[in-house]
Design a protein around this motif. Structure first.
Motif, PDB file in Angstrom:
ATOM      1  N   LYS A  32       0.818  -1.216   0.000  1.00 20.47           N
ATOM      2  CA  LYS A  32       0.000   0.000   0.000  1.00 20.47           C
ATOM      3  C   LYS A  32       0.852   1.266   0.000  1.00 20.47           C
ATOM      4  CE  LYS A  32      -4.145  -2.151   0.962  1.00 20.47           C
ATOM      5  NZ  LYS A  32      -3.995  -3.311   0.105  1.00 20.47           N
ATOM      6  N   PHE A  33       2.041   1.187  -0.624  1.00 22.03           N
ATOM      7  CA  PHE A  33       2.841   2.396  -0.829  1.00 22.03           C
ATOM      8  C   PHE A  33       2.046   3.328  -1.745  1.00 22.03           C
ATOM      9  CE2 PHE A  33       7.443   0.515  -0.384  1.00 22.03           C
ATOM     10  CZ  PHE A  33       7.227   0.310   0.964  1.00 22.03           C
ATOM     11  N   SER A  34       2.179   4.625  -1.524  1.00 25.59           N
ATOM     12  CA  SER A  34       1.557   5.593  -2.430  1.00 25.59           C
ATOM     13  C   SER A  34       2.212   5.468  -3.807  1.00 25.59           C
ATOM     14  CB  SER A  34       1.750   7.018  -1.902  1.00 25.59           C
ATOM     15  OG  SER A  34       3.119   7.395  -2.031  1.00 25.59           O
ATOM     16  N   LEU A  35       1.600   6.055  -4.816  1.00 26.87           N
ATOM     17  CA  LEU A  35       2.164   6.011  -6.163  1.00 26.87           C
ATOM     18  C   LEU A  35       3.567   6.626  -6.182  1.00 26.87           C
ATOM     19  CD1 LEU A  35       1.589   5.023  -8.982  1.00 26.87           C
ATOM     20  CD2 LEU A  35       0.516   7.211  -9.495  1.00 26.87           C
ATOM     21  N   VAL A  36       3.750   7.706  -5.441  1.00 27.62           N
ATOM     22  CA  VAL A  36       5.069   8.355  -5.366  1.00 27.62           C
ATOM     23  C   VAL A  36       6.081   7.413  -4.709  1.00 27.62           C
ATOM     24  CG1 VAL A  36       6.375  10.240  -4.290  1.00 27.62           C
ATOM     25  CG2 VAL A  36       4.186  10.712  -5.401  1.00 27.62           C
ATOM     26  N   GLU A  37       5.692   6.761  -3.598  1.00 29.09           N
ATOM     27  CA  GLU A  37       6.588   5.820  -2.918  1.00 29.09           C
ATOM     28  C   GLU A  37       6.921   4.632  -3.828  1.00 29.09           C
ATOM     29  OE1 GLU A  37       5.318   6.248   1.757  1.00 29.09           O
ATOM     30  OE2 GLU A  37       3.947   5.191   0.412  1.00 29.09           O
ATOM     31  N   GLN A  38       5.915   4.138  -4.550  1.00 32.70           N
ATOM     32  CA  GLN A  38       6.147   3.036  -5.489  1.00 32.70           C
ATOM     33  C   GLN A  38       7.162   3.447  -6.552  1.00 32.70           C
ATOM     34  OE1 GLN A  38       2.609   1.199  -7.218  1.00 32.70           O
ATOM     35  NE2 GLN A  38       1.426   1.804  -5.413  1.00 32.70           N
ATOM     36  N   THR A  39       6.967   4.639  -7.104  1.00 31.20           N
ATOM     37  CA  THR A  39       7.850   5.121  -8.173  1.00 31.20           C
ATOM     38  C   THR A  39       9.277   5.298  -7.666  1.00 31.20           C
ATOM     39  OG1 THR A  39       5.995   6.195  -9.267  1.00 31.20           O
ATOM     40  CG2 THR A  39       8.202   6.962  -9.874  1.00 31.20           C
ATOM     41  N   LYS A  40       9.431   5.811  -6.444  1.00 26.11           N
ATOM     42  CA  LYS A  40      10.772   5.971  -5.866  1.00 26.11           C
ATOM     43  C   LYS A  40      11.458   4.614  -5.708  1.00 26.11           C
ATOM     44  CE  LYS A  40      10.180  10.323  -3.380  1.00 26.11           C
ATOM     45  NZ  LYS A  40      10.145  10.983  -2.062  1.00 26.11           N
ATOM     46  N   MET A  41      10.710   3.622  -5.220  1.00 28.60           N
ATOM     47  CA  MET A  41      11.301   2.296  -5.000  1.00 28.60           C
ATOM     48  C   MET A  41      11.639   1.632  -6.332  1.00 28.60           C
ATOM     49  SD  MET A  41      12.262   0.828  -2.305  1.00 28.60           S
ATOM     50  CE  MET A  41      12.711  -0.733  -1.597  1.00 28.60           C
ATOM     51  N   VAL A  42      10.759   1.745  -7.318  1.00 25.54           N
ATOM     52  CA  VAL A  42      11.017   1.152  -8.633  1.00 25.54           C
ATOM     53  C   VAL A  42      12.211   1.836  -9.297  1.00 25.54           C
ATOM     54  CG1 VAL A  42      10.089   0.826 -10.967  1.00 25.54           C
ATOM     55  CG2 VAL A  42       8.664   0.320  -8.973  1.00 25.54           C
ATOM     56  N   THR A  43      12.310   3.150  -9.157  1.00 27.68           N
ATOM     57  CA  THR A  43      13.430   3.893  -9.751  1.00 27.68           C
ATOM     58  C   THR A  43      14.749   3.479  -9.103  1.00 27.68           C
ATOM     59  OG1 THR A  43      11.987   5.753 -10.272  1.00 27.68           O
ATOM     60  CG2 THR A  43      14.356   6.194 -10.231  1.00 27.68           C
ATOM     61  N   ALA A  44      14.764   3.395  -7.772  1.00 27.43           N
ATOM     62  CA  ALA A  44      15.983   2.946  -7.068  1.00 27.43           C
ATOM     63  C   ALA A  44      16.354   1.535  -7.513  1.00 27.43           C
ATOM     64  CB  ALA A  44      15.772   2.997  -5.557  1.00 27.43           C
ATOM     65  N   ALA A  45      15.359   0.644  -7.588  1.00 29.97           N
ATOM     66  CA  ALA A  45      15.605  -0.737  -8.006  1.00 29.97           C
ATOM     67  C   ALA A  45      16.150  -0.794  -9.424  1.00 29.97           C
ATOM     68  CB  ALA A  45      14.321  -1.557  -7.898  1.00 29.97           C
ATOM     69  N   SER A  46      15.601   0.029 -10.295  1.00 30.91           N
ATOM     70  CA  SER A  46      16.045   0.055 -11.689  1.00 30.91           C
ATOM     71  C   SER A  46      17.509   0.480 -11.793  1.00 30.91           C
ATOM     72  CB  SER A  46      15.147   1.018 -12.482  1.00 30.91           C
ATOM     73  OG  SER A  46      15.488   1.009 -13.840  1.00 30.91           O
ATOM     74  N   GLU A  47      17.880   1.530 -11.062  1.00 37.95           N
ATOM     75  CA  GLU A  47      19.268   2.021 -11.062  1.00 37.95           C
ATOM     76  C   GLU A  47      20.217   0.946 -10.529  1.00 37.95           C
ATOM     77  OE1 GLU A  47      20.776   4.795 -12.070  1.00 37.95           O
ATOM     78  OE2 GLU A  47      18.935   5.691 -12.843  1.00 37.95           O
ATOM     79  N   LEU A  48      19.839   0.323  -9.410  1.00 35.06           N
ATOM     80  CA  LEU A  48      20.720  -0.648  -8.773  1.00 35.06           C
ATOM     81  C   LEU A  48      20.809  -1.944  -9.574  1.00 35.06           C
ATOM     82  CD1 LEU A  48      19.702   0.088  -5.097  1.00 35.06           C
ATOM     83  CD2 LEU A  48      21.805   0.805  -6.258  1.00 35.06           C
ATOM     84  N   ALA A  49      19.706  -2.358 -10.178  1.00 38.38           N
ATOM     85  CA  ALA A  49      19.728  -3.557 -11.025  1.00 38.38           C
ATOM     86  C   ALA A  49      20.603  -3.314 -12.256  1.00 38.38           C
ATOM     87  CB  ALA A  49      18.309  -3.947 -11.439  1.00 38.38           C
ATOM     88  N   ARG A  50      20.495  -2.129 -12.840  1.00 43.80           N
ATOM     89  CA  ARG A  50      21.324  -1.773 -14.001  1.00 43.80           C
ATOM     90  C   ARG A  50      22.796  -1.789 -13.617  1.00 43.80           C
ATOM     91  NH1 ARG A  50      21.114  -1.877 -19.107  1.00 43.80           N
ATOM     92  NH2 ARG A  50      18.983  -1.124 -19.112  1.00 43.80           N
ATOM     93  N   ASN A  51      23.139  -1.236 -12.454  1.00 47.93           N
ATOM     94  CA  ASN A  51      24.531  -1.263 -11.990  1.00 47.93           C
ATOM     95  C   ASN A  51      25.018  -2.697 -11.794  1.00 47.93           C
ATOM     96  OD1 ASN A  51      24.599   1.519 -11.937  1.00 47.93           O
ATOM     97  ND2 ASN A  51      24.698   1.693  -9.723  1.00 47.93           N
ATOM     98  N   THR A  52      24.154  -3.550 -11.223  1.00 48.05           N
ATOM     99  CA  THR A  52      24.511  -4.956 -10.998  1.00 48.05           C
ATOM    100  C   THR A  52      24.855  -5.631 -12.317  1.00 48.05           C
ATOM    101  OG1 THR A  52      23.094  -5.063  -9.042  1.00 48.05           O
ATOM    102  CG2 THR A  52      23.675  -7.164 -10.062  1.00 48.05           C
ATOM    103  N   LEU A  53      24.069  -5.330 -13.339  1.00 50.56           N
ATOM    104  CA  LEU A  53      24.287  -5.930 -14.654  1.00 50.56           C
ATOM    105  C   LEU A  53      25.503  -5.309 -15.355  1.00 50.56           C
ATOM    106  CD1 LEU A  53      23.259  -7.891 -16.840  1.00 50.56           C
ATOM    107  CD2 LEU A  53      21.805  -6.041 -17.676  1.00 50.56           C
TER     108      LEU A  53
END
Length: 134
Positions: A32-53
Motif C-alpha cells: 500500500k505504498f503511495s504512487l510516489v513511494e512506489q515510483t521511488k522504490m522502482v526507480t531505485a531498483a532500476s538504477e541498482l539492477a542496471r549497476n549490478t548488470l
C-alpha cells in the motif's frame, strides 16, 4: 524485525531488469505504498539492477517483505561478484560515473529510500541494500 516473505531474482540480462522493476512495483503496491513511494522504490531498483548488470557483470536481487512492530517495509539486496568499488564515497557523489552514465545511480538511489547500505570489496563484488518503510 521479521521477514514475512522473500524472493530471489537473477539479474543477467536486460529482460531481467524489466522483471525486477515489475516485481518491485507489485510488492510496493501490496504494501500500500503511495504512487510516489512506489515510483521511488522502482526507480531505485532500476538504477541498482542496471549497476549490478553493467558494472557487476550480473548477479541477483533479494526482495524481502519486512515487519517491525506495526510498520512494514520492502528491502532489496542487490549482489554481484564483479570488480567491486574501490572508493565508495566517490561513487556515491553526484556526477561521478565510471561508465557512460549521468552519475546519478548510487547517490540518487540512496535519496529515494529510507535505509541504504553498501558493502564492496575490490575483486570480490558489491552488495547494495535499500529499504523503504510504510
Amino acid at each position: 524485525m521479521q521477514v514475512l516473505r522473500t524472493e530471489v531474482m537473477p539479474i543477467r540480462s536486460a529482460q531481467d531488469l524489466v522483471l525486477v522493476r515489475q516485481a518491485v512495483r507489485t510488492w510496493s503496491a501490496e504494501l500500500k505504498f503511495s504512487l510516489v513511494e512506489q515510483t521511488k522504490m522502482v526507480t531505485a531498483a532500476s538504477e541498482l539492477a542496471r549497476n549490478t548488470l553493467d558494472y557487476g557483470g550480473g548477479g541477483q536481487v533479494t526482495l524481502e517483505l519486512l515487519q517491525e512492530g506495526i510498520r512494514k517495509g520492502l528491502r532489496l539486496s542487490f549482489e554481484d561478484q564483479g570488480p567491486g568499488i574501490p572508493d565508495i564515497e566517490l561513487a556515491l557523489r553526484d556526477g561521478y560515473t565510471s561508465g557512460g552514465g549521468m552519475g546519478l545511480g548510487l547517490g540518487g538511489a540512496r535519496r529515494l529510500v529510507n535505509d541504504f547500505d553498501i558493502v564492496s570489496k575490490v575483486g570480490e563484488g558489491t552488495r547494495v541494500t535499500v529499504t523503504r518503510w510504510k
